[in-house]
Design a protein around this motif. Structure first.
Motif: not given
Lengths: 320, 96
Positions: A308, A311-312, A314-318, A320
């Motif tokens: 979790r 994934q959070k 990865l989203k912050r680092c833009n 995929p």
């Protein structure tokens, strides 16, 4: 920011050790490696300050000192307050023309107890006031100095003397505090995480933290063989596997912009190389009880939490 | 044991300043196993120097050799575990 500092391993090896031999840390102490590597990245005159902790106690047993640079310790909770005081004193000395150096760097070292729990108010205040210093948090995930008590940095399910693993309770029931994200929320110029196993990454991040104008925060994982109940020779390997399992991803946030660092970027681009948390857990005696049948479900919960948070990130680092 | 007379409060520096370098305290007798270096296998990547918690391994540029200082080595075995070419082996203290 100044141009990137490039170096080879031998150039680093030729730099003098500012954290000297003869300190009384245990055999296989990764925090000692972290201190040595951090002080190898200094760019000139440096002043260090320590929160109370393992490395403060073992490096300066009266009358011995392992520090080759000016060093000060006052209390547990105020490493960051010390650093801001030093920085303010340097500022006034420069104003009065009594400082001959172009720049003097200030590094504050704190353990996880002195940062997650006891020192967070001093750290938060110093960052808010915007003093120019680097705070290095060496995270050995418990109060190792006083005998392995739980701290805000202890991960879920870990055995410590104050969160013992018994028949009913499987070690610490709470999660680890995401301290680096808390520091990013302060809108400070530089926040990064590092691991001594990836030493190039660590040294580069220290230098960037020193070069940046304003406060910088560096969160370094530092396995403690005594408290983690692991083999002393595996300290560096554990800190490597912590990155490869994404339990401790490496990233940096410059002015709040998240960026994955090379070792973790590999894990993001090649998810098949990512290891399961079981490989990390089985190397350490403090997670031994998790492999008993009654606590098997907890490894799944740890994996879930790690995924979790990954994934959070990865989203912050833009990514995929 | 150290038999020399200890300094009184008038002779020591003020404010609890530590004044003796830690290198005068030898931690070498803590170890059970000692690292032995093989010059043939070693590629001089100096990783052992970087990972050693005690700074007991140094690289001498002039002769291009790794110097193991057994006065400070605590025998943790990180250098053996991290050596990419297995040029370091751990031997029991006292064995040749």
């Amino acid at each position: 920011m100044a141009s990137e500092w490039k170096f080879t391993a031998k150039e680093i090896a030729e730099r003098p050790d500012l954290f000297m031999s003869g300190h009384r840390a245990c055999a296989g102490c990764a925090p000692a490696t972290v201190h040595r590597l951090v002080l190898k990245a200094t760019r000139g005159p440096t002043i260090a300050t320590n929160a109370t902790g393992c490395m403060e106690v073992t490096s300066t047993i009266y009358p011995f000192t392992a520090w080759k640079i000016p060093w000060i310790h006052t209390a547990f909770e105020n490493a960051a307050a010390n650093a801001s005081g030093i920085e303010a004193a340097l500022k006034i000395l420069r104003k009065k023309g009594r400082l001959e150096y172009e720049h003097v760097d200030v590094i504050a070292f704190g353990g996880d107890g002195g940062t997650f729990d006891i020192g967070i108010q001093a750290l938060s205040g110093a960052v808010e006031r915007g003093h120019d210093f680097l705070y290095v948090l060496y995270d050995n995930e418990a109060y190792m100095n006083t005998g392995i008590q739980r701290s805000g940095g202890t991960p879920l399910g870990a055995w410590t003397t104050t969160s013992p693993a018994g028949r009913k309770i499987p070690g610490k029931p709470q999660l680890k505090k995401p301290i680096a994200d808390i520091m990013v929320a302060h809108e400070m110029p530089y926040v990064a995480t590092a691991s001594p196993a990836f030493w190039i990454d660590l040294i580069k991040k220290v230098r960037r933290g020193l070069e940046v104008e304003g406060p910088a925060f560096l969160h370094v994982i530092a396995p403690c063989p005594r408290g983690w109940r692991s083999d002393p020779s595996k300290s560096i390997e554990i800190s490597r596997i912590a990155v490869e399992t994404c339990i401790f991803p490496l990233w940096e946030a410059i002015d709040g912009e998240y960026n994955l660092s090379a070792p973790s970027k590999l894990m993001a681009l090649r998810p098949e190389r990512k290891k399961t948390v079981k490989e990390y857990l089985k190397m350490q005696g403090r997670f031994r009880h998790l492999f008993k049948p009654e606590f098997e479900h907890l490894t799944g919960k740890i994996q879930e939490t790690v995924d979790r948070r990954w994934q959070k990130l990865l989203k912050r680092c833009n990514m995929p | 044991m150290n038999t020399e007379k200890k300094k009184g409060w008038k002779e020591i520096p003020m404010a609890g300043v530590c004044w003796v370098p830690s290198t005068s305290y030898l931690t070498g007798d803590w170890k059970i196993y000692r690292p032995v270096w093989d010059s043939e296998k070693c590629t001089r990547c100096v990783l052992c120097h970087l990972y050693c918690p005690d700074g007991a391994i140094t690289w001498k540029a002039k002769t291009n050799e790794m110097i193991f200082n057994y006065d400070y080595c605590k025998g943790c075995g990180i250098c053996e575990a991290e050596c990419p070419t297995n040029a370091i082996s751990m031997k029991l203290e006292g064995e040749p």
